[in-house]
Design an enzyme around this catalytic site. Structure first.
Site, PDB file in Angstrom:
ATOM      1  N   GLU A 162      30.291  34.248  37.695  1.00 21.80           N
ATOM      2  CA  GLU A 162      30.994  34.800  38.850  1.00 21.80           C
ATOM      3  C   GLU A 162      29.976  35.295  39.876  1.00 21.80           C
ATOM      4  OE1 GLU A 162      34.744  37.669  40.051  1.00 21.80           O
ATOM      5  OE2 GLU A 162      33.512  38.274  38.392  1.00 21.80           O
ATOM      6  N   GLU A 198      33.937  39.689  32.809  1.00 19.35           N
ATOM      7  CA  GLU A 198      35.152  39.459  32.035  1.00 19.35           C
ATOM      8  C   GLU A 198      35.369  38.030  31.540  1.00 19.35           C
ATOM      9  OE1 GLU A 198      34.953  39.992  35.355  1.00 19.35           O
ATOM     10  OE2 GLU A 198      36.517  38.945  36.465  1.00 19.35           O
ATOM     11  N   HIS A 225      38.381  47.978  31.824  1.00 22.36           N
ATOM     12  CA  HIS A 225      38.365  47.187  33.056  1.00 22.36           C
ATOM     13  C   HIS A 225      38.257  45.688  32.745  1.00 22.36           C
ATOM     14  CE1 HIS A 225      36.983  46.470  37.352  1.00 22.36           C
ATOM     15  NE2 HIS A 225      36.540  45.374  36.746  1.00 22.36           N
ATOM     16  N   GLU A 226      37.305  45.332  31.910  1.00 23.76           N
ATOM     17  CA  GLU A 226      37.105  43.901  31.635  1.00 23.76           C
ATOM     18  C   GLU A 226      38.288  43.315  30.864  1.00 23.76           C
ATOM     19  OE1 GLU A 226      34.949  42.801  33.431  1.00 23.76           O
ATOM     20  OE2 GLU A 226      33.747  44.607  33.769  1.00 23.76           O
ATOM     21  N   HIS A 263      41.116  42.375  33.086  1.00 19.42           N
ATOM     22  CA  HIS A 263      40.926  41.062  33.727  1.00 19.42           C
ATOM     23  C   HIS A 263      41.438  39.916  32.854  1.00 19.42           C
ATOM     24  CE1 HIS A 263      38.762  42.093  37.311  1.00 19.42           C
ATOM     25  NE2 HIS A 263      37.683  42.545  36.705  1.00 19.42           N
TER      26      HIS A 263
HETATM   27  N1  BES Z   1      33.910  40.753  37.667  1.00 21.84           N
HETATM   28  C1  BES Z   1      33.032  41.857  37.623  1.00 21.84           C
HETATM   29  C2  BES Z   1      31.599  41.482  37.400  1.00 21.84           C
HETATM   30  C3  BES Z   1      30.880  40.975  38.622  1.00 21.84           C
HETATM   31  C4  BES Z   1      30.452  41.861  39.583  1.00 21.84           C
HETATM   32  C5  BES Z   1      30.607  39.640  38.764  1.00 21.84           C
HETATM   33  C6  BES Z   1      29.778  41.390  40.689  1.00 21.84           C
HETATM   34  C7  BES Z   1      29.932  39.180  39.863  1.00 21.84           C
HETATM   35  C8  BES Z   1      29.512  40.046  40.838  1.00 21.84           C
HETATM   36  C9  BES Z   1      33.442  42.825  36.504  1.00 21.84           C
HETATM   37  O1  BES Z   1      34.767  42.764  36.133  1.00 21.84           O
HETATM   38  C10 BES Z   1      33.226  44.197  37.031  1.00 21.84           C
HETATM   39  O2  BES Z   1      33.928  44.564  37.918  1.00 21.84           O
HETATM   40  N2  BES Z   1      32.267  44.937  36.504  1.00 21.84           N
HETATM   41  C11 BES Z   1      31.939  46.257  36.995  1.00 21.84           C
HETATM   42  C12 BES Z   1      32.283  47.316  35.999  1.00 21.84           C
HETATM   43  C13 BES Z   1      33.604  47.939  36.239  1.00 21.84           C
HETATM   44  C14 BES Z   1      33.903  48.988  35.209  1.00 21.84           C
HETATM   45  C15 BES Z   1      33.769  48.521  37.613  1.00 21.84           C
HETATM   46  C16 BES Z   1      30.467  46.286  37.251  1.00 21.84           C
HETATM   47  O3  BES Z   1      29.804  45.316  36.923  1.00 21.84           O
HETATM   48  O4  BES Z   1      29.982  47.268  37.803  1.00 21.84           O
HETATM   49 ZN    ZN Z   2      36.093  43.601  37.471  1.00 21.17          ZN
END
Ligand code: BES
Ligand code: ZN
Length: 871
Positions: free
Chosen positions: A138, A274, A307-308, A311
């Site tokens: 992602e 996720e 959170h994950e 998703h």
């Molecule tokens: N989908 C994101 C991971 C992501 C972030 C992929 C940026 C590509 C670019 C994942 O679900 C996510 O949001 N992770 C957060 C943690 C969450 C608890 C807020 C993170 O990585 O900070």
């Molecule tokens: Zn996320």
């Protein structure tokens, strides 16, 4: 071919249905080879197949397309990999037959070090340095691993096969169906996945141990950790199992895969990812060590896991149609993670803590350089920058606002029908609104468009006049000017008691309410406190007239208000002060009303506001700095006296977290007793890392105290901290240390610390945690950034981590000259991936500068500060 260049999306005449993907990573040479056969539906007359690929070498001779019906194998007449657009254009000499066929491609690539695509992460196993192979796709990096239609709407099934060293653990989205060992290698085949987007495909290959459990309906859940550390996975494992069961209820759909693996990856750019059935994490976001993790770490693990896993439904099962709707994924998962955490650990009062997130959204969205929640995306390069506080925090906040407007039950019911309707497909923001509109009969679409399609938010000014409350909305900007946005604002208010409530939609610029209409006791109209945005469920700020503000201060002092409302009054007042719509005198007077505050979230906001006020006073009227320090120390001593240094038996999670925050603040403000006690405890910790004198919850406070005390003539403390850093193998401990080092007041130590961040002792994923530099070190850090920009930009340049260097080091400045200097420096060094952050950071510098001007010209400030300090 020109028609395919510089396009935001791939052409739609070929639709992928199924990928048969085989990958063979070479962990020693850090390369991989692979082949893919893609079932395609040709739906338009064309001579071309256009798909995504980047940084891959495609063997042109291997490419073929076979139509199913006529069984005819066609070879492309030209194979072009256009790196600038990350596409592979296959040209055929005849038109492709309509119908299904198979596209086959053989390719090779590098296991890179950039933490995206198919990359390598390093770790130690039996004292030896090893590589593991990991994917992070992602938003748009599956194309760096295999040629594919790398857009969220192009869902297909995936049949994955890996060829890996036989002694290693090899994981992918689905369970293994067969493992065939052949000498040093084994061929691992996985079940075919359900329909899913490419950005969710994942592979992990390395040495691991795991902890295992299962849900009541038989989903096998595992947490994979470094060899020998499976115990550290048990907390997250338990959270995951309970969360899966909870979401099954909440969404009225079970988890859709037979297994869920969660893996800790030593080098990881984000916090967690996720991937369907194979969620990857930073170590700090997954592992919990009974001896050495803090309460804050436990909470972080819970939130990230929740959170994950959210998703897996919201994002993986129902996927955004395009990145414009990224906020649906991230805002929603953020919101729901609080719902799950609240259900698992009600004593954490996580919805109060949610306000920390909200306020970050409000802060970013108070900038002229903000962007709407739904943002146009025209190129893959633009996607990275929208994983920001707007998508996550404003997104989650507007969902909370809507849920509280529609009611929890109606909201959940409508959501479940949305999930059912779009399961395995894609959806857009308006699809969610339609489901909620259907379920509630409310005009959700119109209401929410005002929040998601324009940037910013309103400040609602409220005043009393002749027994009437007069409301007026205008767009809030931290710069102090007003924008011209207008919103449909769900207003709620309480008057004199939480029993007396009123709510309505403010649909126009201004509105009026007759107080008698909802007050039983008329005499209350002139004296009762009136709090708008009850519980802070609305994404807006409130500005009270002087009379109403005084009533609220009285209500805070007499403990009539809930923690969420106290938080809101404080936070709004701070924002208004910074925007020069309220005096600093008023803010400080309000802060004084919190002298008996004990709530964790309110106090931590009080602390962060106190840092910003101190910074501004230091710039504006340095002579007052000592008094301001004294005032804040006094403000925090109340709770620190109550909490002490020793954890109390059976104390709450929140008290444990609060103790750490308060002691850290007292150390920052230079409270002598705190500094002395911290050194004493730190010394015994150096002798014995399990000393009860320094439990994990107060370690950061002690580290900060040690750093505040060290000076050029006394570098011992810093050296000792680095020793602890080198000796621990727990990431959370390393992070506590990294985030304390730059709090030193000594510029020469700051420089040493910043250089340490660039050394190979700090993983590149972690360096950004060391950038919170003390006020005294601000100039040093800026010079350091300029001197090292080329190296930094090169090392962190391919993702969102680079933006942290810019925002952390630039934003604390507070003069117009500095803003110009920063602009000048970046003029020739700007690039698309930092452009937005740079503009936002410079805007912050200008806002700070205006604030400093305002404070310099404030009458009576000195008198009030001195009086508050000496009370
Ligand atoms: N989908 C994101 C991971 C992501 C972030 C992929 C940026 C590509 C670019 C994942 O679900 C996510 O949001 N992770 C957060 C943690 C969450 C608890 C807020 C993170 O990585 O900070
Ligand atoms: Zn996320």
């Amino acid at each position: 071919m020109e028609q395919f260049i510089d396009q935001p999306r791939l052409p739609k005449f070929a639709v992928p249905k199924r990928y048969d993907l085989r990958l063979k990573p070479d962990l020693t040479a850090c390369k991989f080879s692979g082949s893919v056969s893609i079932d395609l539906d040709i739906v338009g007359h064309t001579n071309y197949i256009v798909l995504n690929a980047a940084e891959l070498s495609v063997d042109p001779g291997s490419v073929s397309f076979t139509n199913r019906n006529v069984s005819k194998l066609m070879k492309p007449s030209a194979t072009n990999l256009v790196e600038a657009d990350e596409i592979l254009v296959l040209e055929f000499s005849e038109t492709l037959p309509i119908g299904t066929g198979i596209l086959s491609i053989v390719f090779e690539g590098t296991l890179n070090k950039k933490m995206k695509g198919f990359y390598r992460s390093t770790y130690e196993h039996n004292g030896e340095k090893k590589n593991m192979a990991v994917t992070q796709f992602e938003p748009a990096d599956a194309r760096r691993c295999f040629p594919c239609w790398d857009e969220p709407a192009c869902k297909a099934t995936f049949k994955i096969t890996l060829d890996v060293p036989s002694e290693l653990v090899a994981l992918s989205n689905m369970p293994i169906i067969e493992e065939k060992v052949d000498g040093h290698l084994k061929k691992v085949s996985y079940q075919e996945s359900p329909l899913m987007s490419t950005y969710l495909v994942a592979v992990v290959v390395g040495f691991f141990d795991y902890a295992e459990d299962h849900t009541t309906d038989g989903v096998i859940v595992r947490v994979y950790c470094q060899v020998g550390k499976a115990n550290q996975g048990k907390f997250a494992l338990n959270v995951a199992v309970r969360t899966l069961e909870l979401y099954k209820e909440y969404f009225s759909v079970p988890y859709s895969l037979p297994k869920l693996d969660m893996v800790a990856i030593p080098d990881f750019a984000a916090g967690a990812m996720e991937n369907y059935g194979l969620v990857t994490y930073r170590e700090t976001a997954l592992l919990y060590d009974d001896q050495h993790s803090a309460a804050a770490n436990k909470q972080r693990v819970t939130i990230v896991v929740a959170h994950e896993l959210a998703h897996q439904w919201f994002g993986n099962l129902v996927t955004m149609e395009w990145w414009t709707h990224l906020w649906l994924n991230e805002g929603f998962a953020t919101w729901v993670s609080y719902l799950a955490t609240d259900s698992l650990f009600p004593e954490w009062k996580i919805w109060t803590q949610f306000l920390d997130d909200s306020t970050e959204g409000l802060k970013l969205d108070g900038l002229a350089e903000s962007h709407p929640i739904e943002v146009e995306i025209n190129h893959a390069r633009e996607i990275d920058e929208i994983f920001d506080a707007i998508s996550y925090k404003k997104g989650a906040s507007v969902i909370r606002m809507l849920q509280s407007y529609l009611g929890a039950e109606c909201f959940q019911r409508s959501l479940a029908s949305y999930i059912e309707r779009f399961a395995c497909f894609n959806a857009m923001t308006e699809d969610l609104w339609a489901a909620l509109e259907e379920g509630s009969g409310e005009p959700v679409n119109t209401l929410m468009n005002s929040w998601t399609k324009q940037k910013g938010y309103p400040v609602v000014s409220v005043r009393v006049k002749d027994q009437k409350l007069m409301f007026e909305q205008s767009q809030f900007l931290s710069s102090g000017s007003y924008g011209d946005g207008q919103w449909i604002v769900p207003i709620t208010l309480c008057c004199g008691s939480y029993e007396v409530r009123k709510s309505f939609l403010l649909q126009t610029k201004s509105g009026t309410l007759h107080i008698e209409e909802f007050l039983s006791d008329k005499s209350d109209a002139v004296s009762a406190w009136i709090k708008l945005n009850v519980d802070q469920t609305g994404f807006y700020r409130v500005k009270y007239d002087d009379n109403l503000a005084a009533r609220l201060i009285y209500a805070i002092e007499n403990k009539y208000l809930t923690a969420t409302d106290r938080f809101g009054i404080l936070d709004d007042s701070f924002a208004l002060c910074m925007a020069r719509q309220q005096s600093l005198t008023l803010l400080l007077t309000l802060m004084d009303a919190f002298r008996e505050e004990l709530d964790y979230t309110v106090l931590s906001n009080l602390i962060s506001i106190s840092y910003k006020v101190t910074r501004t006073v230091a710039d504006a009227v340095p002579d007052l700095l000592d008094y301001v320090n004294q005032f804040f120390i006094r403000l925090f001593l109340y709770s620190s006296d109550k909490l002490g240094w020793e954890p109390k038996q059976g104390e709450s999670h929140l008290d444990a977290m609060l103790r750490g925050e308060i002691l850290t603040a007292l150390a920052m403000f230079g409270d002598d007793l705190t500094l002395n006690e911290a050194s004493r405890r730190f010394l015994s910790f150096l002798d014995d890392r399990s000393t009860p004198l320094l439990p994990p919850d107060i370690r950061k406070a002690a580290y900060v105290a040690v750093m505040r005390r060290v000076s050029t003539s006394n570098r011992m403390g810093c050296e000792s901290l680095l020793r602890v850093y080198r000796e621990t193998d727990l990431s959370q401990e390393k992070m506590r240390i990294l985030s304390s080092l730059a709090s030193s007041p000594d510029p020469s130590i700051i420089l040493k610390v910043l250089n340490f961040l660039l050394s190979d002792e700090v993983r590149s994923q972690d360096a950004v945690f060391g950038l919170t530099v003390s006020r005294e070190g601000r100039e040093t850090a800026w010079k350091w950034l300029k001197d090292n920009w080329e190296h930094i930009s090169e090392t962190w340049g391919s993702g969102f981590l680079l933006t942290r260097f810019v925002s952390a080091i630039v934003s604390p400045f507070a003069s117009f000259e500095k803003a110009i200097e920063i602009e000048d420096f970046f003029e020739s060094r700007n690039k698309p991936s930092i452009a937005r952050t740079l503009k936002q950071s410079i805007e912050r510098v200008q806002i700070n500068a205006r604030w400093v001007d305002g404070v310099q010209n404030e009458e009576h400030l000195a008198d009030v500060v001195m009086e508050l300090a000496q009370r």
